[in-house]
Write a protein that holds these residues in place. Structure first.
Motif, PDB file in Angstrom:
ATOM      1  N   GLU A  71       0.818  -1.206   0.000  1.00 15.38           N
ATOM      2  CA  GLU A  71       0.000   0.000   0.000  1.00 15.38           C
ATOM      3  C   GLU A  71       0.858   1.266   0.000  1.00 15.38           C
ATOM      4  O   GLU A  71       0.515   2.262  -0.651  1.00 15.38           O
ATOM      5  N   GLU A  75       0.727   3.879  -3.137  1.00 10.87           N
ATOM      6  CA  GLU A  75       0.453   5.293  -2.888  1.00 10.87           C
ATOM      7  C   GLU A  75       1.582   6.167  -3.427  1.00 10.87           C
ATOM      8  O   GLU A  75       1.341   7.269  -3.921  1.00 10.87           O
ATOM      9  N   ALA A  78       0.905   6.782  -6.990  1.00  9.63           N
ATOM     10  CA  ALA A  78      -0.495   7.124  -7.275  1.00  9.63           C
ATOM     11  C   ALA A  78      -0.640   8.082  -8.452  1.00  9.63           C
ATOM     12  O   ALA A  78      -1.671   8.077  -9.137  1.00  9.63           O
ATOM     13  N   VAL A  87      -4.634   2.106  -8.125  1.00 16.51           N
ATOM     14  CA  VAL A  87      -4.572   2.514  -6.719  1.00 16.51           C
ATOM     15  C   VAL A  87      -5.990   2.756  -6.220  1.00 16.51           C
ATOM     16  O   VAL A  87      -6.673   3.673  -6.672  1.00 16.51           O
ATOM     17  N   PRO A  89      -7.771   3.046  -2.520  1.00 17.25           N
ATOM     18  CA  PRO A  89      -7.660   3.026  -1.054  1.00 17.25           C
ATOM     19  C   PRO A  89      -8.706   2.136  -0.380  1.00 17.25           C
ATOM     20  O   PRO A  89      -8.462   1.625   0.721  1.00 17.25           O
TER      21      PRO A  89
END
Length: 227
Positions: A71, A75, A78, A87, A89
């Motif tokens: 992650e 990010e 991104a 990407v 979330p």
């Protein structure tokens, strides 16, 4: 004239090496590994209803730094016109994993060396263009949205785990999982069409599956469940 011929040759070479579907190419490359992943290690024990709360907690402990690395790297990329396409979330699992470990009172479990190898591989995939992260997102997130939902039901039944200990498999920000999976597959295909490193990403998918298999087998041994 020569420049035009060379240009055409480059274009034709791109057409030859570019797969019609990145998703299909990754699926084909990992088909046998997918079967192995389901039939060996701690994952097989859980699917057969032979897992324990301790072994499940060990699995979560090992996956936490893997997802934290994935992650963080996603990010970081991104804004990429390729990696940025996948990407999401709402897929992030780190917070859910931490919550489940706290619920199981298992936050201080040791981290296996195989988990460290896995997270380092993800960090390496995130270096440079970050395009190999597509393979890790494909392997982990689509697995969580598919087979993970089956594992959740088995764990709830065989280990009598409450919903509060199974948040890893819950996606509260996704109202329609089948539709989301379809949209995510489209995003992967769009990313594939926007990049050039297809062979590297396809091979990274095989690496991701092998990392999962190796970790799963190590967890089976650590939990004392190896037959």
């Amino acid at each position: 004239m020569l420049d035009r011929v060379e240009s055409d040759q480059v274009e034709m070479a791109g057409r030859i090496t570019r797969p019609a579907s990145l998703l299909e190419a990754m699926r084909e490359r990992t088909k046998a590994l997918h079967v192995t992943a389901e039939r060996t290690g701690i994952v097989a024990e859980l699917l057969r209803g032979r897992g324990t709360v301790q072994s499940y907690a060990l699995l979560l402990r090992s996956l936490l730094p893997v997802y934290e690395a994935l992650e963080a790297e996603l990010e970081r990329h991104a804004a990429s016109p390729v990696t940025g396409l996948i990407v999401r979330p709402e897929l992030h699992r780190s917070a859910a994993l931490r919550a489940d470990l706290a619920q199981l009172d298992a936050t201080d479990l040791p981290l296996l060396p195989e988990a460290i190898v896995y997270l380092n591989a993800i960090r390496e995939a995130g270096s440079g263009s970050g395009h190999p992260l597509l393979a890790h997102a494909y392997t982990r997130y689509l697995g969580d949205l598919s087979g993970g939902q089956i594992i959740k039901k088995i764990l709830a039944r065989t280990l009598a785990l409450p919903p509060e200990a199974l948040s890893f498999y819950e996606f509260p920000e996704i109202s329609d999982i089948p539709r989301f999976k379809d949209d995510y597959r489209v995003a992967l295909e769009q990313a594939g069409a926007a990049m050039a490193e297809h062979d590297a990403v396809i091979e990274e998918a095989a690496i991701a599956f092998q990392l999962n298999i190796t970790l799963s087998q190590a967890l089976q041994q650590a939990a004392g469940l190896a037959g």
